[in-house]
Design a protein around this motif. Structure first.
Motif, PDB file in Angstrom:
ATOM      1  N   SER A 126     -28.385  13.123 113.744  1.00  0.00           N
ATOM      2  CA  SER A 126     -29.572  12.505 114.323  1.00  0.00           C
ATOM      3  C   SER A 126     -30.045  11.483 113.300  1.00  0.00           C
ATOM      4  CB  SER A 126     -30.660  13.553 114.580  1.00  0.00           C
ATOM      5  OG  SER A 126     -31.827  12.932 115.068  1.00  0.00           O
ATOM      6  N   GLY A 127     -29.722  10.222 113.543  1.00  0.00           N
ATOM      7  CA  GLY A 127     -30.000   9.199 112.531  1.00  0.00           C
ATOM      8  C   GLY A 127     -29.148   9.465 111.303  1.00  0.00           C
ATOM      9  N   THR A 128     -29.798   9.680 110.164  1.00  0.00           N
ATOM     10  CA  THR A 128     -29.070   9.965 108.919  1.00  0.00           C
ATOM     11  C   THR A 128     -29.146  11.440 108.554  1.00  0.00           C
ATOM     12  OG1 THR A 128     -31.029   9.374 107.627  1.00  0.00           O
ATOM     13  CG2 THR A 128     -29.394   7.634 108.003  1.00  0.00           C
ATOM     14  N   THR A 129     -29.497  12.276 109.515  1.00  0.00           N
ATOM     15  CA  THR A 129     -29.599  13.720 109.273  1.00  0.00           C
ATOM     16  C   THR A 129     -28.489  14.468 109.994  1.00  0.00           C
ATOM     17  OG1 THR A 129     -32.008  13.563 109.053  1.00  0.00           O
ATOM     18  CG2 THR A 129     -31.104  15.753 109.487  1.00  0.00           C
ATOM     19  N   GLY A 130     -27.753  15.274 109.253  1.00  0.00           N
ATOM     20  CA  GLY A 130     -26.739  16.132 109.841  1.00  0.00           C
ATOM     21  C   GLY A 130     -27.368  17.451 110.247  1.00  0.00           C
ATOM     22  N   ARG A 131     -27.035  17.930 111.452  1.00  0.00           N
ATOM     23  CA  ARG A 131     -27.634  19.164 111.962  1.00  0.00           C
ATOM     24  C   ARG A 131     -26.544  20.152 112.354  1.00  0.00           C
ATOM     25  NH1 ARG A 131     -31.117  16.525 116.728  1.00  0.00           N
ATOM     26  NH2 ARG A 131     -28.977  16.364 117.460  1.00  0.00           N
ATOM     27  N   CYS A 132     -26.781  21.408 112.019  1.00  0.00           N
ATOM     28  CA  CYS A 132     -25.842  22.468 112.379  1.00  0.00           C
ATOM     29  C   CYS A 132     -26.636  23.689 112.834  1.00  0.00           C
ATOM     30  CB  CYS A 132     -24.973  22.832 111.178  1.00  0.00           C
ATOM     31  SG  CYS A 132     -23.830  24.192 111.512  1.00  0.00           S
ATOM     32  N   ARG A 133     -26.180  24.307 113.920  1.00  0.00           N
ATOM     33  CA  ARG A 133     -26.790  25.548 114.408  1.00  0.00           C
ATOM     34  C   ARG A 133     -25.667  26.448 114.891  1.00  0.00           C
ATOM     35  NH1 ARG A 133     -29.264  27.964 118.977  1.00  0.00           N
ATOM     36  NH2 ARG A 133     -31.227  28.992 118.446  1.00  0.00           N
ATOM     37  N   VAL A 134     -25.690  27.711 114.418  1.00  0.00           N
ATOM     38  CA  VAL A 134     -24.613  28.655 114.702  1.00  0.00           C
ATOM     39  C   VAL A 134     -25.208  30.006 115.100  1.00  0.00           C
ATOM     40  CG1 VAL A 134     -22.691  29.953 113.674  1.00  0.00           C
ATOM     41  CG2 VAL A 134     -22.982  27.542 113.117  1.00  0.00           C
ATOM     42  N   ARG A 135     -24.621  30.607 116.140  1.00  0.00           N
ATOM     43  CA  ARG A 135     -24.943  31.991 116.518  1.00  0.00           C
ATOM     44  C   ARG A 135     -23.739  32.846 116.111  1.00  0.00           C
ATOM     45  NH1 ARG A 135     -28.382  33.855 120.092  1.00  0.00           N
ATOM     46  NH2 ARG A 135     -28.580  31.829 121.108  1.00  0.00           N
ATOM     47  N   ALA A 136     -23.982  33.839 115.255  1.00  0.00           N
ATOM     48  CA  ALA A 136     -22.904  34.680 114.747  1.00  0.00           C
ATOM     49  C   ALA A 136     -23.111  36.122 115.195  1.00  0.00           C
ATOM     50  CB  ALA A 136     -22.854  34.607 113.225  1.00  0.00           C
ATOM     51  N   THR A 137     -22.042  36.738 115.697  1.00  0.00           N
ATOM     52  CA  THR A 137     -22.090  38.118 116.158  1.00  0.00           C
ATOM     53  C   THR A 137     -21.042  38.916 115.394  1.00  0.00           C
ATOM     54  OG1 THR A 137     -22.724  37.357 118.361  1.00  0.00           O
ATOM     55  CG2 THR A 137     -21.935  39.625 118.176  1.00  0.00           C
ATOM     56  N   LEU A 138     -21.489  39.958 114.711  1.00  0.00           N
ATOM     57  CA  LEU A 138     -20.574  40.843 113.998  1.00  0.00           C
ATOM     58  C   LEU A 138     -20.283  42.039 114.898  1.00  0.00           C
ATOM     59  CD1 LEU A 138     -19.117  41.023 111.284  1.00  0.00           C
ATOM     60  CD2 LEU A 138     -20.998  42.461 110.473  1.00  0.00           C
ATOM     61  N   MET A 139     -18.993  42.299 115.098  1.00  0.00           N
ATOM     62  CA  MET A 139     -18.583  43.369 116.009  1.00  0.00           C
ATOM     63  C   MET A 139     -17.720  44.399 115.298  1.00  0.00           C
ATOM     64  SD  MET A 139     -17.634  41.142 119.423  1.00  0.00           S
ATOM     65  CE  MET A 139     -16.238  40.361 118.652  1.00  0.00           C
ATOM     66  N   ASP A 140     -17.678  45.598 115.880  1.00  0.00           N
ATOM     67  CA  ASP A 140     -16.761  46.627 115.419  1.00  0.00           C
ATOM     68  C   ASP A 140     -15.346  46.165 115.757  1.00  0.00           C
ATOM     69  OD1 ASP A 140     -15.024  49.138 116.071  1.00  0.00           O
ATOM     70  OD2 ASP A 140     -16.676  49.907 114.849  1.00  0.00           O
ATOM     71  N   GLY A 141     -14.445  46.219 114.798  1.00  0.00           N
ATOM     72  CA  GLY A 141     -13.087  45.722 115.006  1.00  0.00           C
ATOM     73  C   GLY A 141     -12.274  46.525 115.985  1.00  0.00           C
ATOM     74  N   GLY A 142     -12.625  47.794 116.194  1.00  0.00           N
ATOM     75  CA  GLY A 142     -11.874  48.626 117.124  1.00  0.00           C
ATOM     76  C   GLY A 142     -12.464  48.615 118.517  1.00  0.00           C
ATOM     77  N   SER A 143     -13.732  48.995 118.614  1.00  0.00           N
ATOM     78  CA  SER A 143     -14.373  49.100 119.930  1.00  0.00           C
ATOM     79  C   SER A 143     -14.924  47.774 120.437  1.00  0.00           C
ATOM     80  CB  SER A 143     -15.524  50.108 119.857  1.00  0.00           C
ATOM     81  OG  SER A 143     -16.569  49.599 119.028  1.00  0.00           O
ATOM     82  N   ARG A 144     -15.106  46.814 119.522  1.00  0.00           N
ATOM     83  CA  ARG A 144     -15.712  45.505 119.799  1.00  0.00           C
ATOM     84  C   ARG A 144     -17.168  45.628 120.231  1.00  0.00           C
ATOM     85  NH1 ARG A 144     -12.675  41.133 119.717  1.00  0.00           N
ATOM     86  NH2 ARG A 144     -13.864  40.044 121.313  1.00  0.00           N
ATOM     87  N   ASP A 145     -17.806  46.735 119.863  1.00  0.00           N
ATOM     88  CA  ASP A 145     -19.246  46.874 120.081  1.00  0.00           C
ATOM     89  C   ASP A 145     -19.979  45.907 119.162  1.00  0.00           C
ATOM     90  OD1 ASP A 145     -18.892  48.894 121.923  1.00  0.00           O
ATOM     91  OD2 ASP A 145     -19.215  50.520 120.466  1.00  0.00           O
TER      92      ASP A 145
END
Length: 198
Positions: A126-145
């Motif tokens: 945006s103009g000379t400003t870099g913008r980043c937005r991230v949604r991160a979800t940590l899950m159980d590797g086996g059940s994927r809960d």
């Protein structure tokens, strides 16, 4: 003889067609994420998937939002690889501390007790400003809960107004997002890795 003549004419006409095609534009600068400065320790291993993102921000092109809200591609600058792949590689680097666990790419075929699924919801200028937005979800590797989730957002200002300066600012904002997500992943895993199951 006629077959030879026809083949020769076809080859000449094909060569003529190729010469009128527009030449691909080569960017003046290719940019990547600088190496991560902080390496987080992990007490258990985690699978790091490439983040999901819209096609506009997931490729090599860099997009900028103008004053009317329209997104346009920034000319003459690109990433060295897709932006999401660069983020994945940066995350793998950030989580390679001295702990017993390791950050693993899915291509290895290995399994891990934890898995990171993440989405890049904004990675634009945006103009000379870099913008980043991230949604991160940590899950159980086996059940994927779903175990925990966080949304991080960062911005960085360019040192100048050139497209190269703006690309570097966007890269800096992306690295800051990766760093925040790495801190979230490391903190959760290190608190819960050896916790007894309920």
């Amino acid at each position: 003889m006629i077959r030879v003549l026809m083949t020769g004419l076809a080859a000449c006409s094909l060569a003529a067609c190729v010469s009128v095609l527009p030449e691909p534009k080569v960017p003046q600068g290719l940019y990547r994420f600088a190496p991560m400065e902080t390496a987080y320790d992990l007490d258990a291993s985690v699978l790091i998937r490439e983040p999901d993102a819209s096609r506009l921000v997931a490729g090599r092109a860099i997009a900028a939002e103008d004053s009317s809200g329209a997104l346009r591609l920034v000319p003459n600058v690109e990433w060295t690889d897709s932006s999401t792949r660069l983020m994945q590689m940066a995350m793998l680097d950030a989580l390679q501390g001295q702990g017993a666990g390791k950050a693993i790419a899915p291509e290895t075929g290995a399994t891990a007790p934890y898995e990171l699924s993440w989405q890049v919801t904004d990675f634009t200028l945006s103009g000379t400003t870099g913008r980043c937005r991230v949604r991160a979800t940590l899950m159980d590797g086996g059940s994927r809960d779903v175990l925990d989730q966080v949304v991080v957002s960062n911005s960085a200002s360019a040192n100048g107004g050139s497209n190269a300066d703006r690309a570097k600012a966007l890269g800096e904002a992306g690295r800051a997002c990766v760093n925040d997500v790495a801190a979230f992943v490391s903190q959760y895993i290190n608190v819960h890795a050896d916790a007894p199951e309920a």
